[in-house]
Design a protein around this motif. Structure first.
Motif: not given
Length: 416
Positions: A389-396, A402-409
């Motif tokens: 099967q085809q490999a899944p597409q990953v968004q860059s 990712y820092d904002q998502y983890c609460g780190v500035s």
């Protein structure tokens, strides 16, 4: 020519002083004859007569080959073979011609004859019988059985002498005799006796099961004493001399048909020991009845493994089985009875075919491949199958997200 007695008288009278004339007058013969025998005493020896032609002369070369090459020394057998060839003479001149050609037989010590009661004992044994085919020597095994009381004899030839074949031959012998004896005597062969342990026999399991099931007691003779079963020993020798020497046959079936006819003739002749015909004494044997159905037939089967190409091997011949039976790679039971080969699987008869007498033969079945897929189809049907099967597409994304998502500035990390 005068007789020797008259010639002796002439010489006697001459020594007494008698004249030739007086001797001639006294014996009433001529004076010339008297002078002849006085001058030549050797004249009284008769000249050998030229041999007269014999009815045996055209056949002497053939008889010599039978005796010297085929070792056939039984004059009754030779006489029976000569008659279809045109021999019209008697057997006496035949015996006179064969006697000097026979090998010298060494003497042996006398042995006391052991007789049994009617229906008590059967003796059986094997013999090796060699034959020539296209300049190559081969051999068959001859199974011989004889009833102790009546002297009824049975002979059959096979390709092997293992335990299953021995049991099958014993079954044929009992069927030929029309019943069972109370005991059976034979040699210490491996197909009968494995060994003696503390003077106790350890029987071949298959043979022991057969004898116990039919109610016949098995016995073996003492080591190095074949005289114990002298009746069958003599029969084996008699078969070789009276039947086998010079026999011609096309295959094993033809040979056994001839052997059966020979047994019929021999059993109808007066036996030299009993002075009676074995077929007549057989009525006195009162043999035990033969087992019936499965109790009897089950001992005639042998196990064979069916090859992956659908063949079962028996006595050197490959027999093809119908593909619809799906027996390839399985173990089946094979039974040979009266020229028919029967195949059993899981207690059921699945196939029967006429037995072929010639070895190294292959007998394919017309439906051997019916319903059987090809090898390539089998490989395709059974091959493991995977799925791609085809490999899944990953968004860059940027690292700041990712820092904002983890609460780190970013500044806090620098101050630290």
């Amino acid at each position: 020519m005068l007789r020797s007695q008259t010639v002796n008288t002439i010489h006697d009278l001459h020594q007494q002083g008698k004249t030739v004339q007086e001797i001639a007058q006294k014996l009433e013969i001529s004076r010339t004859t008297v002078r002849k025998y006085l001058a030549h005493p050797e004249a009284v020896i008769p000249k050998p007569r030229p041999p007269r032609p014999s009815k045996l002369d055209p056949f002497k070369e053939q008889i010599t080959r039978w005796v010297m090459e085929d070792h056939c020394i039984n004059c009754e057998v030779i006489y029976a073979r000569l008659q279809p060839m045109g021999y019209t003479g008697g057997i006496s001149i035949l015996k006179e011609f064969v006697h000097p050609l026979r090998p010298v037989v060494a003497g042996h010590a006398p042995v006391q004859r052991y007789e049994t009661e009617p229906g008590h004992q059967v003796q059986f044994d094997w013999g090796e019988f060699t034959y020539e085919q296209e300049g190559i020597i081969h051999k068959f095994y001859g199974f011989t059985a004889v009833l102790g009381y009546s002297r009824m004899r049975f002979v059959t030839f096979v390709k092997r002498c293992d335990t299953p074949t021995l049991i099958r031959c014993l079954m044929e012998a009992f069927e030929y005799f029309g019943g069972l004896t109370r005991s059976a005597l034979t040699d210490r062969m491996k197909s009968v006796l494995l060994e003696m342990q503390e003077n106790k026999p350890r029987w071949n399991p298959r043979f022991a099961d057969f004898m116990v099931s039919i109610g016949v007691t098995a016995r073996v003779c003492k080591p190095y004493t074949p005289q114990t079963k002298g009746k069958v020993e003599r029969t084996v020798s008699y078969v070789k001399q009276s039947f086998w020497a010079g026999v011609t046959f096309t295959d094993l079936d033809d040979l056994n048909r001839q052997a059966h006819r020979w047994c019929e003739r021999i059993n109808s002749r007066v036996h030299r020991t009993t002075h009676a015909r074995p077929v007549d004494r057989l009525e006195v044997e009162k043999l035990q009845p033969l087992p019936q159905a499965f109790a009897w037939e089950r001992f005639a089967t042998e196990e064979r493994k069916v090859t992956w190409d659908g063949y079962v091997s028996y006595d050197g011949v490959l027999y093809g089985l119908p593909g619809t039976l799906h027996l390839a790679g399985t173990t089946v039971q094979v039974r040979e009875r009266k020229g028919v080969l029967t195949v059993w699987s899981q207690g059921q008869e699945v196939f029967a075919i006429e037995k072929r007498p010639r070895s190294q033969e292959s007998v394919p079945h017309p439906e051997q491949w019916t319903g059987i897929p090809s090898a390539s189809a089998i490989r395709r049907a059974g091959a493991p199958l995977g799925h791609q099967q085809q490999a899944p597409q990953v968004q860059s994304r940027a690292l700041a997200e990712y820092d904002q998502y983890c609460g780190v500035s970013a500044g806090a990390e620098v101050g630290a």
